[in-house]
Design a protein around this motif. Structure first.
Motif, mmCIF file in Angstrom:
data_model
loop_
_atom_site.group_PDB
_atom_site.id
_atom_site.type_symbol
_atom_site.label_atom_id
_atom_site.label_comp_id
_atom_site.label_asym_id
_atom_site.label_seq_id
_atom_site.Cartn_x
_atom_site.Cartn_y
_atom_site.Cartn_z
ATOM 1 N N UNK A 3 0.874 -1.400 -0.065
ATOM 2 C CA UNK A 3 0.019 -0.121 0.117
ATOM 3 C C UNK A 3 0.738 1.458 -0.075
ATOM 4 N N UNK A 4 2.109 1.324 0.800
ATOM 5 C CA UNK A 4 2.956 2.481 0.663
ATOM 6 C C UNK A 4 3.571 2.684 -0.853
ATOM 7 N N UNK A 5 3.853 1.558 -1.296
ATOM 8 C CA UNK A 5 4.502 1.631 -2.809
ATOM 9 C C UNK A 5 3.405 2.259 -3.545
ATOM 10 N N UNK A 6 2.275 1.802 -3.356
ATOM 11 C CA UNK A 6 1.116 2.223 -4.196
ATOM 12 C C UNK A 6 0.743 3.462 -4.112
ATOM 13 N N UNK A 7 0.603 4.054 -2.901
ATOM 14 C CA UNK A 7 0.399 5.384 -2.517
ATOM 15 C C UNK A 7 1.271 6.320 -2.807
ATOM 16 N N UNK A 8 2.637 5.885 -2.823
ATOM 17 C CA UNK A 8 3.604 6.688 -3.309
ATOM 18 C C UNK A 8 3.766 6.747 -4.864
ATOM 19 N N UNK A 9 3.475 5.885 -5.443
ATOM 20 C CA UNK A 9 3.146 6.168 -7.047
ATOM 21 C C UNK A 9 2.219 6.819 -7.462
ATOM 22 N N UNK A 10 0.925 6.641 -6.691
ATOM 23 C CA UNK A 10 0.285 7.414 -7.125
ATOM 24 C C UNK A 10 -0.024 8.957 -6.815
ATOM 25 N N UNK A 11 1.050 9.371 -5.785
ATOM 26 C CA UNK A 11 1.350 10.678 -5.515
ATOM 27 C C UNK A 11 0.039 11.060 -4.708
ATOM 28 N N UNK A 62 -4.777 2.737 7.893
ATOM 29 C CA UNK A 62 -3.546 1.919 8.651
ATOM 30 C C UNK A 62 -2.287 2.025 8.139
ATOM 31 N N UNK A 63 -2.214 2.788 6.893
ATOM 32 C CA UNK A 63 -1.101 2.925 6.069
ATOM 33 C C UNK A 63 0.200 3.508 6.730
ATOM 34 N N UNK A 64 1.109 3.152 7.166
ATOM 35 C CA UNK A 64 2.243 3.910 7.841
ATOM 36 C C UNK A 64 2.717 4.910 6.840
ATOM 37 N N UNK A 65 3.363 6.210 7.282
ATOM 38 C CA UNK A 65 3.859 7.286 6.557
ATOM 39 C C UNK A 65 4.940 6.789 5.721
ATOM 40 N N UNK A 66 4.975 7.450 4.668
ATOM 41 C CA UNK A 66 6.103 7.004 3.726
ATOM 42 C C UNK A 66 7.613 7.406 4.449
ATOM 43 N N UNK A 67 8.607 6.473 3.811
ATOM 44 C CA UNK A 67 9.863 6.886 4.529
ATOM 45 C C UNK A 67 10.610 8.080 3.539
ATOM 46 N N UNK A 68 10.157 8.561 2.597
ATOM 47 C CA UNK A 68 10.708 9.560 1.724
ATOM 48 C C UNK A 68 9.656 10.570 0.949
ATOM 49 N N UNK A 69 9.926 11.505 0.953
ATOM 50 C CA UNK A 69 9.061 12.573 0.597
ATOM 51 C C UNK A 69 8.499 12.413 -0.874
ATOM 52 N N UNK A 70 9.273 12.218 -1.827
ATOM 53 C CA UNK A 70 9.014 12.235 -3.269
ATOM 54 C C UNK A 70 9.099 10.619 -3.871
ATOM 55 N N UNK A 71 8.178 10.470 -4.587
ATOM 56 C CA UNK A 71 8.225 8.955 -5.042
ATOM 57 C C UNK A 71 9.613 8.842 -6.033
#
Length: 351
Positions: free
Chosen positions: A18-26, A40-49
């Motif tokens: 889910x984190x990868x998907x949300x990062x890819x979707x921006x 429930x998805x944790x915050x992304x470890x990086x600000x930009x995809x």
């Protein structure tokens, strides 16, 4: 196209997926670019995809490579033949595509806006469509240059090339304007494709157009291959030496055709196929994994069609000499020597 892919927001998705998907979707709560996401998805470890960063880097390289080709053709009077007109069209289209990738990154991470995203997607569609259309025009021109070699260098050929370019850029502009004029899924998110804000119908039309162009190019290159083999056979008979010369000439022509068509197919076929079979619920990482290699085609085009050409190499040499040695007398003498030494020793299939 970072906000382009729909994201599956079901609770059964693994947290890292889910984190990868949300990062890819921006996804962002401010611009509403995400269709659904789990709390429930944790915050992304990086600000930009990172996929967006790779696309931006790819766009920068594409823009720089093709800008040099456009400058060389524009500032070299001897490069006004139909072949170089088509190469200039291809380089211009790829230059715009590279600029579009950079603008897409800026509008998604600096100036986030649905309107800007819509315009950028339309700009990218038009640019890549013009690039593919220019490749088809080059293929058609190569076929006629070999099929009608005696009448190729004429004013009629130049008019024919200009007509092909008008059709190519007109059709590309029309495809790019479709999402901007209303064929998008901003009002109906459920109708979105893997490339938001394009609808599934719009993306299907684009993919079908690509497969039609690819089939036509494949057919033309098969005919070109037959002509190249026949010409090599005739030259070998005229020289009364049928053996190594015929084999080398034929192998060179066939290998060049394989490189040209293989590079184009390997770059675009995965993304075009996924456009037909992919659904908006699929992880956006699949869209990025197929889209990124497609952009590499615009990165390789200048190498295949421009930098391998002897005349462009000499023009680039003159341009570099004029930059480092601005003396007019020196520049004029170098230009005269280079132009006097120009001869058709490049691959005839590429020329």
């Amino acid at each position: 196209m970072n906000d382009s892919a729909a994201v599956n927001g079901s609770d059964t998705t693994a947290p890292w997926e889910a984190a990868v998907a949300l990062a890819a979707a921006g996804c962002s709560e401010n611009n509403g670019s995400c269709l659904a996401y789990s709390a429930d998805v944790p915050p992304l470890p990086f600000p930009v995809n990172p996929w967006d960063i790779m696309l931006c880097i790819s766009g920068t390289v594409i823009a720089c490579e093709n800008a040099i080709v456009v400058a060389i053709i524009f500032y070299t009077p001897s490069l006004r033949t139909p072949m170089f007109v088509l190469i200039g069209s291809l380089a211009t289209a790829d230059l715009l595509a590279g600029a579009g990738l950079i603008l897409n990154f800026v509008f998604q991470h600096v100036v986030s806006s649905e309107t800007a995203s819509l315009i950028t997607v339309g700009f990218l569609v038009a640019s890549f469509a013009a690039s593919i259309g220019s490749l088809l025009a080059i293929t058609v021109d190569r076929y006629f240059s070999l099929y009608n070699a005696l009448t190729y260098f004429s004013d009629r050929t130049l008019r024919y090339v200009h007509a092909m370019l008008v059709v190519t850029w007109g059709a590309s502009l029309g495809l790019g304007l479709l999402p901007v004029l209303g064929w998008n899924c901003l009002g109906e998110p459920l109708d979105c494709s893997i490339v938001r804000p394009l609808t599934r119908g719009n993306l299907t039309v684009l993919a079908a157009s690509f497969f039609a162009i690819f089939a036509l190019m494949l057919s033309l290159y098969c005919r070109i291959c037959k002509i190249v083999c026949r010409h090599a056979h005739q030259i070998a008979l005229q020289q009364h030496f049928f053996g190594a010369t015929h084999y080398v000439a034929t192998k060179r022509g066939v290998s060049t055709l394989a490189i040209v068509l293989g590079t184009f197919g390997a770059s675009w076929l995965p993304f075009a196929t996924y456009c037909l079979v992919g659904q908006r619920e699929y992880p956006a990482v699949y869209t990025y994994a197929t889209l990124l290699p497609a952009t590499y085609n615009s990165m390789i085009n200048p190498i295949i069609y421009a930098y391998r050409n002897t005349e462009i190499q000499r023009s680039l040499y003159v341009l570099l000499c004029s930059c480092f040695r601005p003396d007019r007398t020196y520049r004029s003498s170098v230009s005269k020597r280079v132009l006097a030494d120009v001869r058709a020793d490049s691959d005839p299939v590429i020329q």
